[in-house]
Design a protein around this motif. Structure first.
Motif, PDB file in Angstrom:
ATOM      1  N   GLU A 185       0.605   4.220  -2.688  1.00  0.00           N
ATOM      2  CA  GLU A 185       0.380   5.634  -2.363  1.00  0.00           C
ATOM      3  C   GLU A 185       1.492   6.513  -2.949  1.00  0.00           C
ATOM      4  O   GLU A 185       1.229   7.639  -3.377  1.00  0.00           O
ATOM      5  N   GLU A 188      -7.212   1.812  -4.518  1.00  0.00           N
ATOM      6  CA  GLU A 188      -7.911   2.240  -3.290  1.00  0.00           C
ATOM      7  C   GLU A 188      -8.931   1.197  -2.829  1.00  0.00           C
ATOM      8  O   GLU A 188      -9.171   1.059  -1.632  1.00  0.00           O
ATOM      9  N   HIS A 243      -7.224  -1.021  -0.592  1.00  0.00           N
ATOM     10  CA  HIS A 243      -6.871  -0.416   0.697  1.00  0.00           C
ATOM     11  C   HIS A 243      -8.076  -0.417   1.648  1.00  0.00           C
ATOM     12  O   HIS A 243      -7.927  -0.656   2.842  1.00  0.00           O
ATOM     13  N   GLN A 284       0.844  -1.201   0.000  1.00  0.00           N
ATOM     14  CA  GLN A 284       0.000   0.000   0.000  1.00  0.00           C
ATOM     15  C   GLN A 284       0.885   1.260   0.000  1.00  0.00           C
ATOM     16  O   GLN A 284       0.564   2.252  -0.645  1.00  0.00           O
ATOM     17  N   GLU A 311      -9.869   6.938   3.150  1.00  0.00           N
ATOM     18  CA  GLU A 311      -9.946   6.211   1.879  1.00  0.00           C
ATOM     19  C   GLU A 311     -11.390   5.976   1.441  1.00  0.00           C
ATOM     20  O   GLU A 311     -11.658   5.861   0.240  1.00  0.00           O
TER      21      GLU A 311
HETATM   22 FE   LIG Z   1      -5.028   4.395  -0.455  1.00  0.00          FE
END
Ligand SMILES: [Fe+2]
Ligand SMILES: [Fe+2]
Length: 363
Positions: free
Chosen positions: A145, A224, A227, A141, A194
């Motif tokens: 990002e 995303e 996530h 992750q 998120e």
């Molecule tokens: Fe994210």
């Protein structure tokens, strides 16, 4: 000179001198080693595998040579909330276009700054989460990002403007980064920020007329969705085993974060009198702030800002609150606080679940 070139031209020494003291702080997080390297064999490991398989390089994937005219609106008029306000129709066509271009640039700037916050929180989870599989996942992750910061910085450079970070967004991410447990970092980022981002990206994907921005947003959105899934897959079982007082502490932290967000802008928009960036948007468009905010109040009174344009997602209602409900963070005690703060609670997970699993609604 582009925005990135201007920044490059500033010396490192100058950057250090001008740094805002609020942007430099310590965090009280424990760092956790683990010596159990065996992977979990559960959904968190699946997410780690999916993350490895779905890495993408924006240099290869995105059509960066697409021309972008920063003076033209990047989104469709019909799906813009502001275009539905009676006040807006009284502005000249060119003022409307300038406002749409600048308010979209301001929104994209929030995506960029928010991605930097996500980069730091993901790194934080990597070193503080005690589970080996979760550590490996959080590292993927962190890379995701970093890519998101890169692509939004490059896009903002094409439109040649970066607005300052909205104060409420910074307050929300700072509260997350300053927290003392990895669970709070994950609640603040993987569930709340998120959730906000996934809804905003979905809406941008559906409304933008720029092919580069559309493709960029689609790829970011796929990352995303993993996530947000991680927040549920890892944290759900962790919270289920915590003592009641610790669950209440986490539930209260989630409420404080949602409360910052719910009162951040007017009528579900980024418009705020206390946001220097938004006031700059109005100044750049020669719109009188008193007229604008009166227009927002009228639209709110008429219920116009309550209804989203067709196909758009309401982040708080469709993503964040159902995500908190799903892991048991809407306790009876904290529900009273939502009630007192005037934040209605929603628990229907259908939109959230549709956007997880790598198949965003917009696909
Ligand atoms: Fe994210
Ligand atoms: Fe991101």
């Amino acid at each position: 000179m582009s925005v990135i070139e201007q920044d490059r031209a500033k010396s490192k020494a100058d950057w250090k001198v001008t740094m805002n003291p609020d942007d430099l702080y310590k965090n009280p997080m424990n760092i956790a080693w683990t010596f159990k390297y065996i992977l979990s064999g559960d959904k968190v490991e699946d997410l780690y595998k999916r993350a490895k398989q779905n890495q993408w390089d924006s240099d290869e994937y995105l059509p960066w040579d697409t021309p972008v005219d920063p003076s033209k609106p990047m989104i469709n008029d019909r799906s813009d909330m502001y275009h539905r306000m009676p006040f807006f129709s009284k502005l000249s066509k060119s003022q409307q276009e300038t406002f749409t271009a600048h308010s979209t640039a301001q929104l994209l700037s929030q995506f960029l700054h928010g991605e930097q916050g996500a980069l730091m929180t993901a790194a934080c989870v990597t070193h503080s989460v005690p589970d080996a599989t979760a550590k490996l996942y959080a590292a993927t992750q962190t890379m995701d990002e970093a890519r998101h910061v890169e692509v939004y910085a490059r896009y903002c450079d094409k439109i040649a403007i970066v607005y300052p970070m909205s104060l409420w967004l910074k307050a929300l991410i700072d509260a997350t980064l300053k927290s003392d447990r990895y669970e709070k970092i994950m609640i603040g980022m993987n569930m709340i920020v998120e959730g906000l981002a996934l809804g905003a990206f979905n809406n941008m994907y559906r409304t933008t007329q720029c092919e580069l921005l559309k493709k960029l947003t689609f790829n970011v959105m796929r990352d995303e969705s993993r996530h947000v899934s991680f927040g549920h897959a890892y944290l759900g079982p962790v919270i289920a085993k915590l003592p009641e007082d610790e669950v209440e502490d986490l539930a209260d932290f989630a409420f404080q974060a949602v409360n910052i967000l719910a009162h951040g802008g007017a009528g579900g928009t980024l418009a705020s009198r206390v946001d220097p960036g938004f006031m700059q948007v109005l100044a750049n468009c020669n719109i009188e702030p008193d007229d604008f905010f009166k227009g927002i109040e009228e639209a709110e009174a008429a219920g116009i800002t309550q209804e989203l344009p067709p196909g758009q997602i309401h982040s708080l209602k469709d993503l964040m609150l159902p995500a908190l409900a799903r892991v048991g963070l809407l306790t009876p005690t904290v529900r009273k606080k939502y009630d007192e703060a005037g934040i209605p609670v929603f628990e229907d997970p259908r939109v959230l679940e549709a956007m997880e699993g790598g198949h965003p609604v917009a696909a």
